[in-house]
Design an enzyme around this catalytic site. Structure first.
Site, mmCIF file in Angstrom:
data_model
loop_
_atom_site.group_PDB
_atom_site.id
_atom_site.type_symbol
_atom_site.label_atom_id
_atom_site.label_comp_id
_atom_site.label_asym_id
_atom_site.label_seq_id
_atom_site.Cartn_x
_atom_site.Cartn_y
_atom_site.Cartn_z
ATOM 1 N N LYS A 203 64.709 17.716 23.403
ATOM 2 C CA LYS A 203 63.996 18.440 22.360
ATOM 3 C C LYS A 203 63.612 19.831 22.852
ATOM 4 O O LYS A 203 63.257 20.015 24.013
ATOM 5 C CB LYS A 203 62.741 17.668 21.957
ATOM 6 C CG LYS A 203 63.040 16.386 21.183
ATOM 7 C CD LYS A 203 61.770 15.739 20.684
ATOM 8 C CE LYS A 203 62.064 14.517 19.820
ATOM 9 N NZ LYS A 203 60.827 13.891 19.310
ATOM 10 N N HIS A 300 59.391 13.765 28.016
ATOM 11 C CA HIS A 300 58.167 14.009 27.250
ATOM 12 C C HIS A 300 57.467 15.258 27.767
ATOM 13 O O HIS A 300 57.304 15.430 28.973
ATOM 14 C CB HIS A 300 57.211 12.819 27.375
ATOM 15 C CG HIS A 300 57.638 11.628 26.571
ATOM 16 N ND1 HIS A 300 57.231 10.355 26.856
ATOM 17 C CD2 HIS A 300 58.440 11.525 25.478
ATOM 18 C CE1 HIS A 300 57.754 9.521 25.974
ATOM 19 N NE2 HIS A 300 58.489 10.212 25.137
ATOM 20 N N TYR A 309 53.929 5.513 24.797
ATOM 21 C CA TYR A 309 55.288 5.016 24.651
ATOM 22 C C TYR A 309 55.567 3.802 25.524
ATOM 23 O O TYR A 309 56.500 3.057 25.294
ATOM 24 C CB TYR A 309 56.250 6.142 25.028
ATOM 25 C CG TYR A 309 57.629 6.009 24.471
ATOM 26 C CD1 TYR A 309 58.614 5.315 25.143
ATOM 27 C CD2 TYR A 309 57.954 6.602 23.256
ATOM 28 C CE1 TYR A 309 59.879 5.207 24.633
ATOM 29 C CE2 TYR A 309 59.219 6.501 22.735
ATOM 30 C CZ TYR A 309 60.179 5.807 23.431
ATOM 31 O OH TYR A 309 61.443 5.694 22.916
#
Length: 328
Positions: A203, A300, A309
């Site tokens: 991401k 992350h 998570y």
């Protein structure tokens, strides 16, 4: 700031076409910001733009259409408008997690609009979302994961190209904990088979290196030697994983492969690639991995995300307590 353009990255849905031209131009400029400055994925950008369209549509309805081209309406966008929008969504049945996500989108948009001089004040900073319920997704037991990988290996013994590919999908997802989108985006050049590492673009276009084990290395070798050549076409390019027609494998096909492998394991929960990602992280943590190591592997940005998570078994907590606490 120059007047917002009416050209730019495409916006989903018909709602944007119904916005006044000025607001439609603002939405185009925000879309460009999300793509070129924030580096968000197409899927994430579409979700952001749908929510901003919804905010603007709500403001138009509440203020009876506003006046003119929407310039004054946007400039007067207030905390009351944002709260009213969230309240409307909640009344329609939106989940707390959905409201929390949409609050984040509203803050991002209003902050950007404030920097561009489009709104009178950045009221998004005062917008508070309901805290979402923190529920853990299902996770495979270690023996179930082993059975699933064994089943995938057994199915690939005849060297059917699709079976070889599906074995590699399951092996890599569980071995690395990468996202399904990251998996499908891998190229052959992303793999260092000798060192057993992947170069992953996650991401925000952030790159990280993730290791994998010997079983995944074996599955990779079988796929590259016997599976991929049977499916490859001129359109395959450098894609590591291929569909049956030779193009880059899509996420839907990868999800189907995971569901089919796990469906054959008695007692295993029905899950897709995300479940394998969570299982990998959980088993790493239960095996003694440091939380920050798991954070790095998963990609992350925040350690708090990793804490939500993953979960640690009560047995491991008790074991660590018994070894470490002087009064255990």
């Amino acid at each position: 700031m120059a007047s917002p353009s009416n050209s730019g990255p495409a916006r989903p849905g018909a709602a944007a076409e119904q916005l006044p031209p000025y607001l439609a131009g603002v939405l185009d400029d925000f879309a460009a910001h999300l793509e070129y400055e924030r580096g968000l994925s197409p899927h994430t950008r579409r979700a952001y733009l749908r929510d901003v369209e919804s905010i603007l549509d709500h403001a138009i309805r509440v203020h009876d259409g506003g006046a003119g081209d929407g310039r004054a309406l946007l400039r007067a966008l207030s905390l009351a408008d944002l709260r009213g929008w969230l309240a409307e969504l909640a009344s329609a049945g939106a989940a707390r997690s959905s409201l929390a996500r949409r609050t984040s989108v509203a803050r991002t948009f209003v902050s950007w609009a404030s920097r561009q001089g489009l709104v009178a004040a950045d009221d998004g900073t005062r917008l508070v979302a309901p805290r979402p319920h923190r529920t853990l997704p299902p996770v495979l037991a270690a023996d179930q994961a082993a059975d699933a990988l064994a089943a995938a290996e057994s199915g690939a013994r005849e060297r059917d190209p699709v079976a070889l590919r599906d074995r590699l999908i399951v092996e890599l997802l569980y071995a690395t904990g990468i996202r399904v989108g990251e998996l499908c985006s891998l190229d052959i050049g992303s793999i260092d088979a000798e060192r057993r590492v992947l170069r992953v673009i996650g991401k925000g276009d952030k790159e990280r290196v993730v290791p994998f084990g010997v079983p995944a290395q074996a599955a990779l070798g079988e796929w590259l030697d016997h599976g991929r050549p049977a499916l490859a076409t001129g359109a395959s390019g450098g894609a590591l994983l291929l569909g049956v027609r030779g193009g880059r494998l899509g996420q839907r096909a990868a999800r189907t492969a995971v569901h089919e492998v796990l469906a054959a394991i008695p007692g295993a929960p029905d899950m897709g690639p995300h479940g394998l990602r969570h299982s990998a992280a959980t088993h790493l943590l239960e095996g003694g991995a440091d939380l920050r190591v798991v954070q790095e592997l998963l990609g992350h940005a925040s350690l708090s995300t990793t804490q939500l998570y993953t979960h640690v078994s009560v047995a491991r907590l008790r074991s660590v307590h018994d070894r470490a606490h002087p009064r255990a």
